[in-house]
Design an enzyme around this catalytic site. Structure first.
Site, PDB file in Angstrom:
ATOM      1  N   SER A   1       8.181 -11.877  -4.081  1.00  0.00           N
ATOM      2  CA  SER A   1       8.096 -11.541  -5.497  1.00  0.00           C
ATOM      3  C   SER A   1       8.856 -10.252  -5.743  1.00  0.00           C
ATOM      4  O   SER A   1       8.880  -9.357  -4.889  1.00  0.00           O
ATOM      5  CB  SER A   1       6.637 -11.363  -5.927  1.00  0.00           C
TER       6      SER A   1
ATOM      7  N   TYR B   1      -1.346  -7.332  -4.880  1.00  0.00           N
ATOM      8  CA  TYR B   1      -0.319  -8.390  -4.888  1.00  0.00           C
ATOM      9  C   TYR B   1       1.029  -7.816  -4.450  1.00  0.00           C
ATOM     10  O   TYR B   1       1.726  -8.398  -3.608  1.00  0.00           O
ATOM     11  CB  TYR B   1      -0.218  -8.997  -6.288  1.00  0.00           C
TER      12      TYR B   1
END
Length: 267
Positions: A129, A142
């Site tokens: 990501s 995250y």
């Protein structure tokens, strides 16, 4: 001979889009899900795999080899989101996130490497990501799990370089998927010192996902990588400003970049 491709988390979102696209291109595609029986209408086979359980991983990889005779490409796509003030996130939820986003890909890589080494060929694509390039407020866990996978890939590439096995990262920005509904949201607590800031940031994050790009763009990017003889270490796919944010982090002083992020999230 059609390449055999395994996509973890292939039943929805980016994984489903990639699987459908590669199937149309003539590849032999297998996707995975913890509950494959929920997807009888899938355009490619969905087999059972829970990346948090070692036995489930080894059984799924063995099933692909049994059915197809080989495995050419692994796309480590299974992942989960998590939001909340780090101080208020339960340790158990932090551990769950790393089990899926970091330890899970490691388990699958370990399961496929002996197969690819015997074939003397293979490609592993880790879906990370753009959030993994920076510590984002209320998405810190995250960011950390995806950032860890980015660094792991850098090390792995060098360790497996003599086996004719390639590995790369693909870092997506915001895409219109169901990740927001599947992520763990720490509740916005009435008596929390983070109530207003976290609540506002949560709305902004969900808006970004809802207005995200078509996952087909990720599918096309991965298709291109599969057909690249020597893939790069890192790829980034998404809006220009999301990709440019990684460049800015590299060139701006730390505190200037931090201020930009805080202004973006209205903190």
């Amino acid at each position: 001979m059609s390449k055999v491709i395994l996509i973890t988390g292939g039943s929805s979102g980016i994984g489903k889009s990639v699987g459908n696209f590669l199937t149309k291109k003539g590849y032999t595609v297998f996707g995975t899900s913890r509950f494959p029986e929920k997807y009888p209408q899938s355009n490619f086979p969905i087999i059972r795999m829970d990346v948090t359980k070692p036995n489930s991983v080894t059984e799924a990889v063995a099933s692909v080899i049994e059915k197809a005779g080989r495995l050419d490409v692994l796309i480590n796509n299974a992942g989960v989101g998590i939001t909340g003030p780090i101080e208020e996130l339960p340790d158990s939820e932090i551990q769950k996130n790393f089990e899926t986003n970091f330890f899970g890909p490691i388990r699958v890589i370990k399961a496929v490497l002996p197969v690819m080494r015997e074939q003397q060929a293979g490609l592993i694509i880790n879906v990370t990501s753009i959030a993994g390039y920076m510590g984002l407020p209320y998405r810190g866990i995250y960011s950390a799990s995806k950032g860890a996978l980015e660094l792991l890939t850098e090390a792995f590439r060098m360790e497996i370089s003599n086996f004719n096995i390639a590995m790369t990262n693909v870092a997506p920005g915001d895409f219109a998927t169901n990740i927001a509904s599947g992520r763990y949201h720490a509740p916005v607590l009435e008596n929390s010192p983070y109530k207003q800031a976290y609540g506002n940031t949560l709305k902004l994050m969900d808006t970004h996902v809802n207005q995200g790009k078509d996952p087909l763009e990720m599918a096309k990017a991965i298709y291109k990588i599969i057909n690249t003889p020597k893939p790069k270490v890192h790829y980034k796919v998404g809006e220009f400003m999301q990709k440019f944010s990684v460049v800015l982090k590299r060139v701006l002083p730390d505190k200037v970049y931090e201020k930009l992020l805080m202004n973006h999230y209205k903190l």
